[in-house]
Design a protein around this motif. Structure first.
Motif, PDB file in Angstrom:
ATOM      1  N   UNK A  51      -5.499   0.851  -2.708  1.00 43.16           N
ATOM      2  CA  UNK A  51      -4.654   1.373  -1.633  1.00 43.16           C
ATOM      3  C   UNK A  51      -3.907   0.264  -0.909  1.00 43.16           C
ATOM      4  N   UNK A  52      -4.571  -0.860  -0.673  1.00 43.28           N
ATOM      5  CA  UNK A  52      -3.899  -1.986  -0.031  1.00 43.28           C
ATOM      6  C   UNK A  52      -2.775  -2.502  -0.932  1.00 43.28           C
ATOM      7  N   UNK A  53      -3.054  -2.631  -2.220  1.00 47.90           N
ATOM      8  CA  UNK A  53      -2.028  -3.081  -3.157  1.00 47.90           C
ATOM      9  C   UNK A  53      -0.846  -2.129  -3.208  1.00 47.90           C
ATOM     10  N   UNK A  54      -1.134  -0.847  -3.159  1.00 51.13           N
ATOM     11  CA  UNK A  54      -0.075   0.168  -3.171  1.00 51.13           C
ATOM     12  C   UNK A  54       0.808   0.041  -1.935  1.00 51.13           C
ATOM     13  N   UNK A  55       0.186  -0.143  -0.775  1.00 54.50           N
ATOM     14  CA  UNK A  55       0.956  -0.275   0.465  1.00 54.50           C
ATOM     15  C   UNK A  55       1.814  -1.531   0.451  1.00 54.50           C
ATOM     16  N   UNK A  56       1.289  -2.624  -0.080  1.00 56.31           N
ATOM     17  CA  UNK A  56       2.055  -3.869  -0.170  1.00 56.31           C
ATOM     18  C   UNK A  56       3.246  -3.671  -1.105  1.00 56.31           C
ATOM     19  N   UNK A  57       3.023  -3.020  -2.234  1.00 58.85           N
ATOM     20  CA  UNK A  57       4.105  -2.786  -3.196  1.00 58.85           C
ATOM     21  C   UNK A  57       5.186  -1.887  -2.598  1.00 58.85           C
ATOM     22  N   UNK A  58       4.782  -0.850  -1.886  1.00 56.59           N
ATOM     23  CA  UNK A  58       5.761   0.053  -1.271  1.00 56.59           C
ATOM     24  C   UNK A  58       6.559  -0.684  -0.205  1.00 56.59           C
ATOM     25  N   UNK A 118      10.541  -1.254  -0.260  1.00 55.02           N
ATOM     26  CA  UNK A 118      11.366  -0.786   0.856  1.00 55.02           C
ATOM     27  C   UNK A 118      12.263  -1.899   1.375  1.00 55.02           C
ATOM     28  N   UNK A 119      11.715  -3.107   1.494  1.00 61.15           N
ATOM     29  CA  UNK A 119      12.516  -4.243   1.963  1.00 61.15           C
ATOM     30  C   UNK A 119      13.638  -4.551   0.982  1.00 61.15           C
ATOM     31  N   UNK A 120      13.325  -4.517  -0.315  1.00 63.64           N
ATOM     32  CA  UNK A 120      14.361  -4.775  -1.331  1.00 63.64           C
ATOM     33  C   UNK A 120      15.443  -3.707  -1.291  1.00 63.64           C
ATOM     34  N   UNK A 121      15.054  -2.453  -1.106  1.00 59.61           N
ATOM     35  CA  UNK A 121      16.026  -1.367  -1.029  1.00 59.61           C
ATOM     36  C   UNK A 121      16.927  -1.533   0.186  1.00 59.61           C
TER      37      UNK A 121
END
Length: 61
Positions: free
Chosen positions: A35-42, A46-49
């Motif tokens: 879950x932590x990895x998922x939140x970091x990836x999202x 989001x920042x890249x978008x």
């Protein structure tokens, strides 16, 4: 002699329970880590978008 057999059985049950507890803790840790990895990836995506969106707005104007 019968007492020794009972102690051996109790010891075997304790080891099985201990292994089950370790597996449960490991599974919970894995879920938390995923879950932590998922939140970091999202967050990163989001920042890249937002950056791509900002660049597209600048080019349009």
């Amino acid at each position: 002699m019968a007492d020794t057999a009972l102690l051996a059985d109790a010891s075997a049950d304790s080891k099985g329970g201990n292994t089950l507890l370790k597996l449960l803790v490991l599974a919970i840790f894995g879920i938390i880590l995923a879950n932590v990895g998922r939140k970091v990836a999202i967050s990163k995506s989001d920042k890249e978008f937002e950056e791509r969106l900002r660049l597209a707005d600048e080019r349009r104007n």
